[in-house]
Scaffold this active site. Structure first.
Site, PDB file in Angstrom:
ATOM      1  CB  ALA A 268      -0.886  -0.007   1.242  1.00  0.00           C
TER       2      ALA A 268
ATOM      3  N   GLY B  19       0.641  -5.473   0.385  1.00  0.00           N
ATOM      4  CA  GLY B  19      -0.475  -5.627  -0.554  1.00  0.00           C
ATOM      5  C   GLY B  19      -0.059  -6.226  -1.888  1.00  0.00           C
TER       6      GLY B  19
ATOM      7  CD  GLU C 262      -2.010  -8.324   2.309  1.00  0.00           C
ATOM      8  OE1 GLU C 262      -1.867  -7.140   1.955  1.00  0.00           O
ATOM      9  OE2 GLU C 262      -2.544  -8.670   3.375  1.00  0.00           O
TER      10      GLU C 262
ATOM     11  CD  GLU D 284       1.839  -5.722   5.352  1.00  0.00           C
ATOM     12  OE1 GLU D 284       2.648  -6.639   5.586  1.00  0.00           O
ATOM     13  OE2 GLU D 284       1.105  -5.710   4.344  1.00  0.00           O
TER      14      GLU D 284
HETATM   15  N1  COA Z   1       4.548   3.274  -0.471  1.00  0.00           N
HETATM   16  C1  COA Z   1       4.942   4.441  -1.013  1.00  0.00           C
HETATM   17  N2  COA Z   1       6.146   4.634  -1.580  1.00  0.00           N
HETATM   18  C2  COA Z   1       6.973   3.579  -1.617  1.00  0.00           C
HETATM   19  C3  COA Z   1       6.632   2.317  -1.094  1.00  0.00           C
HETATM   20  C4  COA Z   1       5.339   2.189  -0.502  1.00  0.00           C
HETATM   21  N3  COA Z   1       4.907   1.017  -0.010  1.00  0.00           N
HETATM   22  N4  COA Z   1       7.674   1.489  -1.268  1.00  0.00           N
HETATM   23  C5  COA Z   1       8.633   2.200  -1.887  1.00  0.00           C
HETATM   24  N5  COA Z   1       8.217   3.456  -2.100  1.00  0.00           N
HETATM   25  C6  COA Z   1       8.959   4.559  -2.741  1.00  0.00           C
HETATM   26  C7  COA Z   1      10.007   5.127  -1.810  1.00  0.00           C
HETATM   27  O1  COA Z   1       9.442   6.058  -0.916  1.00  0.00           O
HETATM   28  C8  COA Z   1      10.953   5.754  -2.799  1.00  0.00           C
HETATM   29  O2  COA Z   1      10.416   6.990  -3.211  1.00  0.00           O
HETATM   30  P1  COA Z   1      11.386   8.302  -3.366  1.00  0.00           P
HETATM   31  O3  COA Z   1      12.375   7.905  -4.440  1.00  0.00           O
HETATM   32  O4  COA Z   1      10.445   9.372  -3.779  1.00  0.00           O
HETATM   33  O5  COA Z   1      12.036   8.485  -2.030  1.00  0.00           O
HETATM   34  C9  COA Z   1      10.893   4.802  -3.991  1.00  0.00           C
HETATM   35  O6  COA Z   1       9.685   4.058  -3.846  1.00  0.00           O
HETATM   36  C10 COA Z   1      12.039   3.818  -4.018  1.00  0.00           C
HETATM   37  O7  COA Z   1      12.071   3.151  -2.755  1.00  0.00           O
HETATM   38  P2  COA Z   1      13.404   3.032  -1.865  1.00  0.00           P
HETATM   39  O8  COA Z   1      12.988   2.702  -0.467  1.00  0.00           O
HETATM   40  O9  COA Z   1      14.271   4.223  -2.056  1.00  0.00           O
HETATM   41  O10 COA Z   1      14.096   1.764  -2.569  1.00  0.00           O
HETATM   42  P3  COA Z   1      15.052   0.699  -1.892  1.00  0.00           P
HETATM   43  O11 COA Z   1      15.586  -0.129  -3.011  1.00  0.00           O
HETATM   44  O12 COA Z   1      16.004   1.337  -0.969  1.00  0.00           O
HETATM   45  O13 COA Z   1      14.069  -0.230  -0.998  1.00  0.00           O
HETATM   46  C11 COA Z   1      12.074  -1.497  -0.511  1.00  0.00           C
HETATM   47  C12 COA Z   1      13.073  -1.001  -1.588  1.00  0.00           C
HETATM   48  C13 COA Z   1      10.938  -2.192  -1.247  1.00  0.00           C
HETATM   49  C14 COA Z   1      12.791  -2.506   0.410  1.00  0.00           C
HETATM   50  C15 COA Z   1      11.573  -0.305   0.320  1.00  0.00           C
HETATM   51  O14 COA Z   1      11.111   0.689  -0.569  1.00  0.00           O
HETATM   52  C16 COA Z   1      10.455  -0.641   1.262  1.00  0.00           C
HETATM   53  O15 COA Z   1      10.704  -1.218   2.313  1.00  0.00           O
HETATM   54  N6  COA Z   1       9.207  -0.256   0.929  1.00  0.00           N
HETATM   55  C17 COA Z   1       8.066  -0.391   1.801  1.00  0.00           C
HETATM   56  C18 COA Z   1       7.548  -1.814   1.796  1.00  0.00           C
HETATM   57  C19 COA Z   1       6.390  -1.957   2.787  1.00  0.00           C
HETATM   58  O16 COA Z   1       6.533  -1.754   3.970  1.00  0.00           O
HETATM   59  N7  COA Z   1       5.216  -2.370   2.261  1.00  0.00           N
HETATM   60  C20 COA Z   1       4.028  -2.561   3.069  1.00  0.00           C
HETATM   61  C21 COA Z   1       3.223  -1.316   3.111  1.00  0.00           C
HETATM   62  S1  COA Z   1       1.831  -1.425   4.219  1.00  0.00           S
END
Ligand code: COA
Length: 262
Positions: free
Chosen positions: A68, A113, A116, A136
């Site tokens: 999400a 999500g 999911e 999460e």
């Molecule tokens: N919602 C909104 N934006 C997200 C996102 C999410 N779930 N996951 C990644 N992004 C965005 C980041 O904010 C970043 O944006 P920016 O460039 O404007 O700062 C961009 O996507 C790239 O992500 P980044 O974290 O810089 O890449 P990374 O390679 O360092 O890490 C992940 C990748 C997937 C490990 C990390 O982005 C992450 O942990 N995301 C969240 C996953 C999560 O918790 N999902 C469950 C949500 S309820």
């Protein structure tokens, strides 16, 4: 040719197969309210479209869906958060209940999500670049798109708890070992394999295809005895169909069957 369901959702139609591509590379495919709604509306239309037999879901770049949209949670009130969860559930439930066969081609991160959404599909194919998980808990939350339930049913309670309580990510090969994905593929092979499988499935007798999915899903939701009764009823109804007559005749006449879906 691709059409747009939404600026972040592309649809390609080929024969009886739909390919929906989540296209939001800058946010790693994160699903906001509008994308979730649009996906749900598309799936609601799809469920009554008998010309479509298979749906392939995939993503763009290094992510399928990283969950999400967390930015959308910032400053949001309880009522709005609850509404998002209810509307997300509608989308997940429609996709999980589609009469079409659904294949999730996980090209990269499938988190929260995103994982999911994959769990709502009949078949998950994963690129070796993919990472799958339910992170999460790292936000002080838990999955809300069926992760706790669908994952536990698929891989067992212990594995599901370990994954959702640690929030760690699985590799594609690990997901296959757990039964959360069917195949782990080299990145270049992912879409060709997904499309080939989709075309193969789309060529099957349409009634048997849809019923084969339903009888497994409904059977798993009931007792073995009820499931076996359902299986016999479904088979009896299929035997009365034109397609079964055609399939049997084609076998005897040593020719390819021409199924009409009735
Ligand atoms: N919602 C909104 N934006 C997200 C996102 C999410 N779930 N996951 C990644 N992004 C965005 C980041 O904010 C970043 O944006 P920016 O460039 O404007 O700062 C961009 O996507 C790239 O992500 P980044 O974290 O810089 O890449 P990374 O390679 O360092 O890490 C992940 C990748 C997937 C490990 C990390 O982005 C992450 O942990 N995301 C969240 C996953 C999560 O918790 N999902 C469950 C949500 S309820």
């Amino acid at each position: 040719m691709e059409e747009r369901l939404h600026p972040n959702l592309a649809l390609k139609r080929a024969g009886a197969v739909d390919i929906v591509r989540i296209d939001r590379e800058d946010a790693l495919g994160a699903l906001n309210f509008e994308i979730m709604e649009c996906l749900g509306d598309y799936a609601a239309r799809l469920q009554s479209d008998a010309s479509r037999r298979v749906l392939v879901l995939t993503g763009t770049g290094r992510a399928f869906v990283a969950g999400a949209d967390i930015n959308g949670y910032d400053g949001v009130g309880q009522a709005e958060f609850d509404l998002f969860q209810r509307r997300s559930r509608r989308t997940f439930d429609i996709i999980a209940g589609l009469p079409q066969i659904t294949i999730c081609a996980v090209n990269g991160y499938a988190l929260g999500g995103g994982f999911e959404l994959a769990l709502c599909c009949d078949i998950v194919l994963a690129s070796r670049k993919a990472k799958l998980g339910l992170p999460e808990i790292k936000l002080g939350l838990l999955p809300g798109g069926g992760g706790t339930q669908r994952l536990a049913r698929l891989v067992g309670a212990m594995r599901a708890k370990e994954l959702l309580l640690t929030g760690r990510m699985m590799t594609a090969d690990e997901a296959v070992g757990y039964g959360a994905a069917l195949e782990a593929l080299d990145p270049d092979e992912l879409m060709p394999r997904a499309v080939a499988l989709a075309n193969e499935l789309a060529s099957k007798a349409p009634l048997a295809l849809a019923e084969g999915k339903r009888v497994v899903d409904d059977g798993l939701d009931s007792s073995l005895s009820s499931g076996l009764t359902l299986e016999q009823r479904v088979l009896g109804a299929l035997f009365a169909s034109d397609d079964a007559k055609e399939g049997i005749a084609a076998f005897i006449e040593k020719r390819e069957p021409d199924f009409k879906g009735r």
